[in-house]
Design an enzyme around this catalytic site. Structure first.
Site, short mmCIF file in Angstrom:
data_model
loop_
_atom_site.label_atom_id
_atom_site.label_comp_id
_atom_site.label_asym_id
_atom_site.label_seq_id
_atom_site.Cartn_x
_atom_site.Cartn_y
_atom_site.Cartn_z
N SER A 117 0.93 -1.36 -0.36
CA SER A 117 -0.08 -0.14 -0.06
C SER A 117 0.81 1.32 -0.22
CB SER A 117 -0.53 -0.05 0.91
OG SER A 117 -1.28 1.42 1.08
N TYR A 166 -1.51 -1.22 10.66
CA TYR A 166 -1.88 -1.01 8.95
C TYR A 166 -0.84 -0.57 8.28
CZ TYR A 166 -2.95 -1.32 4.14
OH TYR A 166 -3.73 -1.97 2.57
N1 LIG Z 1 -8.30 -0.95 -1.85
C1 LIG Z 1 -7.53 0.41 -1.59
O1 LIG Z 1 -7.24 1.22 -1.72
C2 LIG Z 1 -6.32 0.01 -1.01
C3 LIG Z 1 -4.92 0.87 -0.94
C4 LIG Z 1 -3.52 -0.63 -0.44
C5 LIG Z 1 -3.61 -1.26 -0.47
N2 LIG Z 1 -4.58 -1.88 -0.43
C6 LIG Z 1 -4.53 -3.25 -0.47
O2 LIG Z 1 -5.23 -4.81 -1.04
C7 LIG Z 1 -5.64 -5.77 -1.08
C8 LIG Z 1 -7.42 -6.30 -1.12
O3 LIG Z 1 -7.87 -5.13 -0.85
P1 LIG Z 1 -9.01 -4.59 -1.68
O4 LIG Z 1 -8.53 -2.79 -1.71
O5 LIG Z 1 -9.22 -5.21 -2.79
O6 LIG Z 1 -10.32 -5.45 -0.15
P2 LIG Z 1 -11.37 -6.01 0.15
O7 LIG Z 1 -12.29 -5.56 -1.45
O8 LIG Z 1 -11.86 -5.48 1.23
O9 LIG Z 1 -10.30 -7.45 -0.59
C9 LIG Z 1 -10.43 -7.71 0.33
C10 LIG Z 1 -10.10 -9.60 0.68
O10 LIG Z 1 -9.01 -10.37 1.14
C11 LIG Z 1 -9.79 -10.90 1.37
N3 LIG Z 1 -9.97 -11.46 3.17
C12 LIG Z 1 -9.87 -10.75 4.19
N4 LIG Z 1 -9.76 -11.65 5.66
C13 LIG Z 1 -9.29 -12.31 4.96
C14 LIG Z 1 -8.96 -14.06 5.61
N5 LIG Z 1 -8.86 -14.07 7.00
N6 LIG Z 1 -8.31 -14.57 5.38
C15 LIG Z 1 -8.55 -15.02 3.53
N7 LIG Z 1 -9.48 -13.91 2.97
C16 LIG Z 1 -9.68 -12.41 3.52
C17 LIG Z 1 -11.41 -10.94 1.54
O11 LIG Z 1 -12.13 -12.18 1.07
P3 LIG Z 1 -12.69 -12.48 1.90
O12 LIG Z 1 -13.73 -11.63 3.14
O13 LIG Z 1 -14.26 -13.64 1.11
O14 LIG Z 1 -11.86 -13.81 2.83
C18 LIG Z 1 -10.88 -10.02 0.34
O15 LIG Z 1 -11.45 -11.09 -1.11
C19 LIG Z 1 -5.09 -5.52 0.94
O16 LIG Z 1 -4.31 -6.09 1.24
C20 LIG Z 1 -5.15 -4.36 1.13
O17 LIG Z 1 -4.20 -4.19 2.25
C21 LIG Z 1 -6.14 -1.92 -1.05
#
Ligand SMILES: NC(=O)c1ccc[n+]([C@@H]2O[C@H](COP(=O)([O-])OP(=O)(O)OC[C@H]3O[C@@H](n4cnc5c(N)ncnc54)[C@H](OP(=O)(O)O)[C@@H]3O)[C@@H](O)[C@H]2O)c1
Length: 329
Positions: A189, A202
């Site tokens: 991130s 985080y």
């Molecule tokens: N969106 C942003 O602004 C942003 C910015 C920087 C970095 N990121 C990074 O991007 C990555 C994905 O996040 P996202 O933004 O796409 O958010 P998201 O839509 O909430 O997706 C998160 C994913 O992680 C899975 N997950 C959560 N807890 C889990 C667990 N205990 N075991 C297995 N899977 C789990 C969720 O699936 P289930 O709930 O089905 O398990 C979901 O598929 C993260 O690492 C986050 O730190 C996001």
């Protein structure tokens, strides 16, 4: 023109061009050039890519981008229904390029470490190979620094750091035992580059990932490590974020008016990074590039700018809108 004047001109031109690119691009300069001149995503065709957190957001969109280019996929997360939906979308986007058996769904709670090996074995027995592991599952956080319960720090590190390291160790062992020059990708991130306000655990977790994987990179150069640092992107992220007390979520769904990168664009850039095997790249709409570059290369200027911009405005830039004070949620 004298020599000194010529040097001065070159230096000024260099900075002007650099600042222009920081302003106009939605990713770092290297990733931008890779997207225009580098290897196409289709160079990954036929490879086996395992994506954790593939049931929503960035992970799901990445799976879809790769499916278009005939990449074989393993999709993991906890929500089986959403994983099956991702699979169906991937198959239909591949337009016949992928058969049902080319997309394997493995429900996996990343926190259940005891199931990692079994899931890994299932991938290998199904595909007889793994080329790239994309460690993407994770949750963010909104909480005031001094009010964070230590159990939240622990829970967040369990998911965002330790589960990633545990699964990656299995992959590295597999790559080594089979003399494969495998690829390990990590969704970090902007908070892995600079300290994000209201996200201490985080930020710490994402920085820890950089440390772990930088160490791996130097210890085992035959393993390719790709770290991707997205800025604010549309996903379920803010809804799912940890707060300061255990067991609670921030619960703020992303709104269409929020200033965030689209999930599709973020996933496309992620796929470019994978195809071009880049070490470290980032994405984000203005002013995220500025924040990332200044945070990484000019920490003292960052301190000065933060004093001018203020923490509140920085938090607003990050969330793409004014979000409630974490302690009020
Ligand atoms: N969106 C942003 O602004 C942003 C910015 C920087 C970095 N990121 C990074 O991007 C990555 C994905 O996040 P996202 O933004 O796409 O958010 P998201 O839509 O909430 O997706 C998160 C994913 O992680 C899975 N997950 C959560 N807890 C889990 C667990 N205990 N075991 C297995 N899977 C789990 C969720 O699936 P289930 O709930 O089905 O398990 C979901 O598929 C993260 O690492 C986050 O730190 C996001």
């Amino acid at each position: 023109m004298g020599l000194l004047a010529a040097i001065g001109f070159i230096v000024i031109a260099y900075f002007v061009i650099q600042f222009l690119l920081w302003t106009l691009l939605d990713c770092d300069i290297e990733l931008f050039f890779a997207s225009k001149l580098g290897k196409p995503i289709s160079s990954l065709r036929g490879k086996v890519v395992w994506i954790t957190g593939a049931s929503s957001g960035i992970g799901r969109e990445l799976a879809k981008v790769l499916a278009v280019h005939g990449v074989k996929l393993v999709l993991s997360a906890r929500n089986l229904r959403e994983l099956e939906l991702t699979k169906q979308e991937c198959l239909s986007l591949s337009k016949g390029g992928l058969r049902a058996e080319d997309v394997l769904v493995i429900p996996l709670d990343m926190l259940k470490f005891a199931f990692h090996q079994d899931s890994f074995n299932r991938v290998i027995s199904h595909f007889r190979a793994l080329d790239i592991l994309v460690n993407n599952a994770g949750r963010s956080q909104r909480a005031e620094w001094n009010k964070i319960d230590i159990n939240v720090d622990r829970e967040l590190f369990e998911l965002d750091v330790f589960s990633v390291i545990h699964l990656s160790r299995l992959a590295v062992t597999y790559f080594e035992q089979n003399s494969i020059k495998g690829q390990l990708a990590v969704t970090s991130s902007t908070a892995g580059l600079i300290g994000a306000p209201n996200s201490a655990s985080y930020t710490g977790a994402k920085h820890a990932l950089h440390g772990y994987f930088e160490s791996l990179r130097n210890e085992k150069p035959e393993i390719n490590v790709n770290i991707y640092c997205p800025g604010p992107t549309v996903s379920n992220f803010l809804q799912e974020a940890f707060v300061e007390n255990p067991g609670l979520k921030y619960n703020q769904p992303v709104q269409p008016t929020d200033k965030r990168m689209t999930t599709e664009r973020c996933a496309y850039l992620y796929a470019v990074l994978l195809a071009n095997n880049k070490n470290l790249c980032w994405s984000g709409i203005f002013p995220i590039n500025w924040i990332a570059y200044i945070g990484c290369y000019y920490p003292n200027i960052k301190k000065l700018l933060l004093a001018i911009v203020g923490t509140r405005r920085l938090a607003k830039i990050r969330d793409g809108r004014n979000n409630p004070d974490p302690s009020q949620v």
